[in-house]
Design an enzyme around this catalytic site. Structure first.
Site, PDB file in Angstrom:
ATOM      1  CG  LEU A 149      18.815 -38.654   9.402  1.00  0.00           C
ATOM      2  CD1 LEU A 149      19.589 -37.614  10.183  1.00  0.00           C
ATOM      3  CD2 LEU A 149      19.554 -39.031   8.128  1.00  0.00           C
ATOM      4  CG  HIS A 156      17.755 -35.948  17.821  1.00  0.00           C
ATOM      5  ND1 HIS A 156      17.441 -34.983  18.748  1.00  0.00           N
ATOM      6  CD2 HIS A 156      17.308 -35.486  16.626  1.00  0.00           C
ATOM      7  CE1 HIS A 156      16.811 -33.981  18.141  1.00  0.00           C
ATOM      8  NE2 HIS A 156      16.725 -34.257  16.858  1.00  0.00           N
ATOM      9  CG  ASP A 163      14.150 -31.841  17.238  1.00  0.00           C
ATOM     10  OD1 ASP A 163      15.189 -31.462  16.664  1.00  0.00           O
ATOM     11  OD2 ASP A 163      13.643 -32.962  17.057  1.00  0.00           O
ATOM     12  CD  GLU A 206      14.841 -31.601  10.803  1.00  0.00           C
ATOM     13  OE1 GLU A 206      15.410 -31.502  11.907  1.00  0.00           O
ATOM     14  OE2 GLU A 206      14.493 -32.690  10.309  1.00  0.00           O
ATOM     15  CG  HIS A 209      18.032 -30.649  14.428  1.00  0.00           C
ATOM     16  ND1 HIS A 209      17.767 -31.955  14.787  1.00  0.00           N
ATOM     17  CD2 HIS A 209      19.384 -30.529  14.487  1.00  0.00           C
ATOM     18  CE1 HIS A 209      18.911 -32.592  15.031  1.00  0.00           C
ATOM     19  NE2 HIS A 209      19.910 -31.738  14.849  1.00  0.00           N
TER      20      HIS A 209
HETATM   21 ZN   LIG Z   1      16.017 -32.877  15.477  1.00  0.00          ZN
END
Ligand SMILES: [Zn+2]
Length: 291
Positions: A149, A156, A163, A206, A209
């Site tokens: 992103l 983050h 993560d 993900e 995450h």
């Molecule tokens: Zn992440």
């Protein structure tokens, strides 16, 4: 004469409204809220709290995605380097020494991995935590928009996301991944980009995450199978939501924030306030200890 009646009615309405807010009945929006609540709630003791516009951009429930960027005030103020806090990093490994995170979130994560170890799952490995806007910019330049992103649009960048990998195998199959999918919500964390919600999150699955949102929100989202996008939309639409978690009832209300906003908050019990990073704040009334 008609005009007089009109003004009298208007005045009456205004007065009624003033009385309504004055008594501090929470969320008197067309009575929608009260209909949702147990009877006792409307007689609860409230006081008024002034909300400043910057509060929309602070708190555990901030929505950060391609559409809503992080505001400077949204970045956690307790960011620490995990490698410098051995007391906070028991029971998991770090991919490198520079990994940072909100201290509060690190404490919650530590509690969670301890519980996982009790279930025999213990090979957790953190590969990424807080990233500054500059670091996100570099990552975006390296990986491109399909895999990263833009700076300021990643969770983050606020310090509440991490993560998490497994030292054993790939996270989607690892016992660590399975354990987290099942139990993370009990500790205030959510799997932020689930496999079946990619159209809503705009991000591929993900399994690593996780995002801290706090209780009871994580449990509500898990139970209702909502992403953060969906949960915040529901709160805004309903304006009031009550959830019973562990036998205790939480009342969660959405309040739009404009220039001068004053909201009723409980005077006799705890509450938490978080912005949604869009247009309002979420008030979470904590159950009293006697309930
Ligand atoms: Zn992440």
């Amino acid at each position: 004469m008609r005009k007089w009646v009109f003004w009298a009615v208007l005045l009456l309405l205004l007065t009624a409204d003033a009385v309504w807010s004055g008594t501090g009945i929470v969320g008197g929006r067309g009575g929608l809220r009260n209909a949702d609540l147990p009877m006792e709630s409307s007689s609860r003791n409230n006081e008024l709290l002034a909300i400043t516009p910057d509060q929309v951009y602070r708190g555990n429930l901030l929505l950060v995605n391609r559409e809503y960027a992080v505001h400077a005030e949204g970045v956690a103020t307790d960011i620490i380097k995990l490698s410098e806090h051995p007391e906070l990093r028991e029971g998991y490994g770090l991919m490198d020494h520079s990994i940072r995170l909100s201290k509060e979130v690190a404490k919650r994560f530590g509690g969670m991995v301890k519980a996982a170890a009790g279930d025999g799952v213990s090979q957790f490995l953190i590969s990424s935590g807080y990233r500054s806007k500059k670091e996100q910019e570099q990552l975006f330049a390296q990986k491109g928009s399909d895999y990263a992103l833009p700076a300021g649009n990643s969770e983050h960048n606020i310090g509440f996301s991490l993560d998490i990998g497994s030292a054993g195998q790939e996270m989607s199959r690892a016992p660590e991944g399975r354990w987290l999918r099942e139990h993370a919500a009990e500790y205030g964390f959510i799997l932020r980009y689930p496999e079946d919600k990619t159209e809503i999150t705009g991000i591929e699955y993900e399994p690593w995450h996780f995002r801290y949102v706090g209780l009871p929100h994580s449990l509500i989202m898990q139970e209702q199978h909502w992403t953060l996008e969906e949960y915040l939309a529901v709160l805004k639409e309903r304006q009031s939501y009550s959830a019973t978690v562990g036998g205790k009832t939480y009342i969660i209300t959405y309040h739009a924030v404009s220039g001068n906003t004053v909201i009723p908050v409980p005077a006799d019990r705890g509450y938490e306030l978080s912005g949604n990073n869009m247009d309002g704040v979420i008030l979470t009334e904590l159950p009293s200890s006697t309930e």
